[in-house]
Design an enzyme around this catalytic site. Structure first.
Site, PDB file in Angstrom:
ATOM      1  N   ARG A  35     -36.104  68.082  32.960  1.00  0.00           N
ATOM      2  CA  ARG A  35     -36.354  67.920  31.520  1.00  0.00           C
ATOM      3  C   ARG A  35     -37.778  67.497  31.227  1.00  0.00           C
ATOM      4  NH1 ARG A  35     -33.508  62.625  30.607  1.00  0.00           N
ATOM      5  NH2 ARG A  35     -33.102  62.008  32.735  1.00  0.00           N
ATOM      6  N   GLU A  57     -24.562  69.173  15.915  1.00  0.00           N
ATOM      7  CA  GLU A  57     -24.971  70.306  16.744  1.00  0.00           C
ATOM      8  C   GLU A  57     -24.592  71.653  16.129  1.00  0.00           C
ATOM      9  OE1 GLU A  57     -23.055  67.755  17.748  1.00  0.00           O
ATOM     10  OE2 GLU A  57     -24.448  66.599  18.981  1.00  0.00           O
ATOM     11  N   PHE A 115     -22.478  69.349  24.508  1.00  0.00           N
ATOM     12  CA  PHE A 115     -22.484  69.558  23.046  1.00  0.00           C
ATOM     13  C   PHE A 115     -23.002  70.944  22.676  1.00  0.00           C
ATOM     14  CE2 PHE A 115     -23.567  64.919  23.650  1.00  0.00           C
ATOM     15  CZ  PHE A 115     -22.249  64.500  23.609  1.00  0.00           C
ATOM     16  N   ARG A 147     -29.698  66.130  34.751  1.00  0.00           N
ATOM     17  CA  ARG A 147     -30.238  64.850  34.336  1.00  0.00           C
ATOM     18  C   ARG A 147     -31.156  64.203  35.381  1.00  0.00           C
ATOM     19  NH1 ARG A 147     -28.401  59.754  35.551  1.00  0.00           N
ATOM     20  NH2 ARG A 147     -29.219  58.086  34.217  1.00  0.00           N
TER      21      ARG A 147
END
Lengths: 272, 309
Positions: B8, B56, B81, B165
């Protein structure tokens, strides 16, 4: 100031649109007449008097955008697009057939339609995206979005309502076709929306209530919306489901049933 | 020791880099910009960043509207999501209309760790793959994330790019990223290991150990799940004695299913799948969880031995 003859012209146009809706649905044998007819005056006024568009150049970057969030009423959209010259009126007789440019719910293959719809609740969000594009590109086009009353039971609509106000999207004008019926019955019995106007107001919208079959009121509401700064506008249009065909008016069955050949003939007589 | 990077972080930096060159790039997030790193872009280009709050569905449909006006919209939130909560909007607005909406979902897989099952998207690839025309990329490390994000801009249509992550080690000697073209990282004719995402590193570790026992393993990084590189997969099916597929995802509807379809239809060979099997995730450290769900290099070694036994 709108002149009497312009109003007359729009009323005649609306009648023609209603005829096309009936004929196209009868030919297709399925589809949604009730909500198409209730929103006819609103969308006729929009396309033939308000919207900045060019059927010869459907992708004109500066055009106003219209999105039909209640996608099941696309017969209405197809009729105004054909009458505006986006495609031949003969295409209307292919509605819902295999390979047709006129799908059962809106699709990009139809000239004049930018984004698909049909799954309720998403159209105001789509319109918000278009409105953000106008602001980013410093263009002054406006975005119009037709919502159904049953449709606004969807949570997504209220996410969008909150966001349109948050982003101060004053180039958005939503139109709520408040005909009071949804598939399973009266809206107030299935899932009551009231107080509708107070809800939109509380979400930060400039809220207007009109008779959705009165051309003068419709045009003046569109006009008022253009003048609003810093917040989105919604026209809550009180309408009659199946408007213009007496045996369809306020009859829930015609939400999602096409008229038979006989019914269509009877309806067309009324719309002469 | 391989370089360790957050995918990320790389994504956030790539967005800034792309945003400088291309004024039509707009970024959306749903209250997770710090975690997804779209905050980097927000800081640099506040006028082209929109935070939608915890909503979302609205975000996905709005991305479609914006993209219909000629913009390329990167939409980020956690995978659970993006693919789960907003699935209908992704199907009926994003993919069906087919504009340039690039969904970059972070925090996918079991390696989310302590947040537990509700936040561990183990079925997002399946959900996205069920949608026609959705392009899907699962980069295996930091540098590949950058390559994928840059590549998707030049390809029209909807994308789903899946990121994790934790920090991941950079996979060496894998070559240049080419959309839709799997990477054969190690040569070998005994067994093939097909992997994506963080499982590529586990596969390479397993291959290294197996080589010590004389088992020559071909490790293939299938970073693009759709369109799938059938040729490279079938070549491996022909040239090796069996295939082990590993993914940090349910074995239903993801990499394992897709590879098995191609192999079964064209050249059936023995296949073993390592992935999540009919279980939700749970809290734990990423390494504990990978062990608990049989997704370590050790598990892969065992599977390879089983395939050739």
């Amino acid at each position: 100031m709108v002149e009497e003859k312009d109003i007359k012209h729009l009323e005649e146009k609306a009648k023609q649109i209603r005829r096309l809706i009936i004929e196209m649905l009868a030919k297709a044998g399925s589809g949604h007449p009730g909500g198409s007819l209730s929103a006819t005056d609103l969308i006729t006024a929009l396309y033939f008097s308000v919207l900045k568009h060019n059927s010869k150049d459907p992708k004109w970057p500066d055009r106003d955008r219209f999105h039909m969030s209640k996608g099941h009423c696309c017969p209405l959209w197809y009729a105004v697009l054909a009458e505006s010259g986006y495609f031949s009126v003969d295409e209307l007789w292919t509605l819902r057939q295999l390979g047709s440019i006129l799908q059962g719910h809106p699709d990009r293959r139809t000239p004049g339609i930018d984004v698909a719809s049909g799954s309720l609740g998403q159209g105001l969000s789509v319109s918000l995206g278009m409105s953000l594009a106008a602001k980013l590109d410093k263009k002054d086009y406006r975005v119009y979005c037709l919502l159904g009353d049953g449709e606004i039971q969807e949570g997504n609509v209220w996410e969008a309502a909150m966001a349109c106000a948050h982003f101060k999207s004053d180039n958005i004008c939503a139109i709520l076709d408040y005909n009071g019926f949804q598939i399973d019955g009266k809206v107030c019995e299935v899932m009551n929306l009231e107080p509708v106007a107070a809800k939109w107001k509380a979400f930060g919208w400039h809220t207007m209530e009109i008779d959705g079959h009165n051309m003068k009121e419709i045009l003046s509401a569109f006009d008022e919306a253009k003048k609003v700064k810093g917040k989105p506008s919604i026209i809550i249009a009180h309408t009659v489901k199946g408007k213009g065909v007496t045996f369809m008016e306020n009859v829930c069955d015609f939400h999602g049933r096409a008229p038979t050949k006989d019914e269509a003939e009877k309806a067309l007589k009324e719309l002469e | 020791m391989a370089e360790m990077l957050y995918q990320r972080d790389v994504y956030g930096k790539a967005l800034v880099e792309l945003g400088k060159k291309n004024k039509d790039i707009v970024v959306f997030d749903a209250d997770l910009s710090g975690s997804t790193r779209t905050s980097f872009f927000a800081k640099e280009f506040p006028e082209r960043f929109f935070n939608f709050g915890v909503a979302e569905q609205n975000m996905m449909a709005a991305a479609t509207g914006l993209a219909s006006c000629g913009k390329t919209v990167f939409v980020s939130t956690f995978a659970i999501f993006a693919a789960g909560r907003a699935w209908d909007q992704v199907r009926n607005s994003v993919a069906y209309s087919g504009y340039n909406v690039k969904i970059v979902a972070t925090h996918a897989g079991i390696s989310v760790g302590p947040d537990g099952a509700s936040h561990q998207a183990l079925e997002d690839i399946a959900l996205m793959q069920a949608i026609p025309k959705m392009n899907i990329i699962v980069p295996c490390d930091g540098p590949q994330t950058r390559e994928a994000v840059i590549a998707c801009i030049d390809i029209k249509g909807a994308f789903y790019i899946r990121l994790g992550r934790p920090k991941v080690p950079t996979v060496e000697n894998k070559g240049k990223f080419e959309f839709g073209k799997a990477q054969v990282i190690t040569k070998g004719d005994d067994v093939t290991i097909i992997a994506c995402g963080i499982m590529v590193n586990e596969a390479l570790a397993a291959a290294e150990n197996l080589a010590k026992n004389g088992i020559k393993v071909r490790v293939i990084n299938v970073h693009t799940i759709r369109p799938l590189d059938n040729d490279t997969i079938l070549k491996a099916a022909c040239e090796t004695r069996g295939i082990v597929i590993c993914e940090e995802h349910t074995v239903i509807g993801g990499l394992a299913s897709s590879v098995q379809e191609v192999v079964a239809e064209n050249n059936p060979v023995k296949v073993l799948c390592l992935g999540i099997k009919n279980r939700f995730g749970q809290s734990g450290s990423p390494s504990e969880l990978l062990k608990e769900y049989n997704l370590t290099s050790f598990d892969i070694e065992e599977a390879v031995k089983k395939v050739i036994s």
